[in-house]
Design a protein around this motif. Sequence first.
Motif, mmCIF file in Angstrom:
data_model
loop_
_atom_site.group_PDB
_atom_site.id
_atom_site.type_symbol
_atom_site.label_atom_id
_atom_site.label_comp_id
_atom_site.label_asym_id
_atom_site.label_seq_id
_atom_site.Cartn_x
_atom_site.Cartn_y
_atom_site.Cartn_z
ATOM 1 N N GLY A 126 0.884 -1.225 0.168
ATOM 2 C CA GLY A 126 0.095 -0.100 0.084
ATOM 3 C C GLY A 126 0.826 1.084 0.018
ATOM 4 O O GLY A 126 0.325 2.213 0.310
ATOM 5 N N ALA A 127 2.103 1.162 -0.386
ATOM 6 C CA ALA A 127 3.037 2.264 -0.197
ATOM 7 C C ALA A 127 2.355 3.592 -1.243
ATOM 8 O O ALA A 127 2.089 3.308 -2.349
ATOM 9 N N VAL A 128 2.647 4.626 -0.794
ATOM 10 C CA VAL A 128 2.207 5.794 -1.398
ATOM 11 C C VAL A 128 3.473 6.714 -1.966
ATOM 12 O O VAL A 128 4.321 6.926 -0.969
ATOM 13 N N ASN A 129 3.672 7.267 -3.089
ATOM 14 C CA ASN A 129 4.566 7.947 -3.556
ATOM 15 C C ASN A 129 4.284 9.368 -3.127
ATOM 16 O O ASN A 129 3.158 9.993 -3.559
ATOM 17 N N MET A 130 5.235 9.981 -2.431
ATOM 18 C CA MET A 130 4.998 11.485 -2.164
ATOM 19 C C MET A 130 5.594 12.516 -3.193
ATOM 20 O O MET A 130 6.591 13.022 -2.867
ATOM 21 N N GLU A 131 5.155 12.299 -4.324
ATOM 22 C CA GLU A 131 5.352 13.372 -5.320
ATOM 23 C C GLU A 131 5.098 15.040 -4.828
ATOM 24 O O GLU A 131 3.896 15.303 -4.416
ATOM 25 N N LEU A 132 6.156 15.627 -5.261
ATOM 26 C CA LEU A 132 6.006 16.952 -4.660
ATOM 27 C C LEU A 132 6.645 18.010 -5.734
ATOM 28 O O LEU A 132 7.441 17.906 -6.329
ATOM 29 N N GLN A 133 6.067 19.579 -6.050
ATOM 30 C CA GLN A 133 6.474 20.540 -6.597
ATOM 31 C C GLN A 133 7.445 21.125 -5.557
ATOM 32 O O GLN A 133 7.307 21.050 -4.195
#
Length: 252
Positions: free
Chosen positions: A174-181
């Motif tokens: 269930g890992a979530v990618n913390m994509e950030l600007q």
Amino acid sequence: MLTRKHNITLSRAEVDFFFENGYLGPYAAMPSAEMGEIRRRIETDVLTSDGPNPRSRGQSRHMDQPVVYDLATNPAIIDRIAGILGPDLVVWATNFWNKAPGGAEIPWHQDINFWPLEPPVNTSAWIAIDRATVENSCVQIIPGSHRQSLPHTRSPEGVAFGKMANPDSFDASGAVNMELQPGEFFIFSERTLHRSSKNTSDKRRLGMSIRVTVPIARISQEDSPLHAGHTAILAKGKDVMGFNRYAGRPSN
Ligand SMILES: O=C(O)CCC(=O)C(=O)O
């Protein structure tokens, strides 16, 4: 019912989400364009010079670099963390994560295994200085993993840390990618499992973590990633305990 006597900018739903999942965000600390000038100062003043920790250039630069001090005390970050930890807040560490192209994997881990903090109370913010995406190995987290302390074991050759969470002790599906600007951040607890993969892209991924605790916590200098003479920041409220050493904003 939450009462709001202080400057706290989290809703009840956000606080509940954090306690359920161990993370929150992303949020913007500033517009991406504003991060452009901050990035330039980090590149010219911080990454190219030695800081107070002789073992790591990226660590504790809030002590000598105003641009880092200002990021570490950014109200969009600190006022949100106040929604989790209350009105008296201590920034006890800052650390850059400069993952160049080819930069090594950071294995799944819970930060508290590496820290000299007692009681182990911490909320971290990870702020993107470069854009962070799956391509250039943004941080990944596992929602809900903060509710258990996991055994850590020696990591294999070639990864960035000496130890990692035992792979048999958790489910990463269930890992979530913390994509950030640039200028965006997320917050997470001292037990939230997180990692980042090897950077196989040609793009650097630079971020900074800001570690926040409360004045009842003692930060030991021995056996720690800190260094003798390390100082923290009283980022909000007051400290009537007197366990920790503080310094103000460094001058330019
Ligand atoms: O930036 C990364 O890839 C890892 C960050 C991390 O481990 C942390 O902020 O605790």
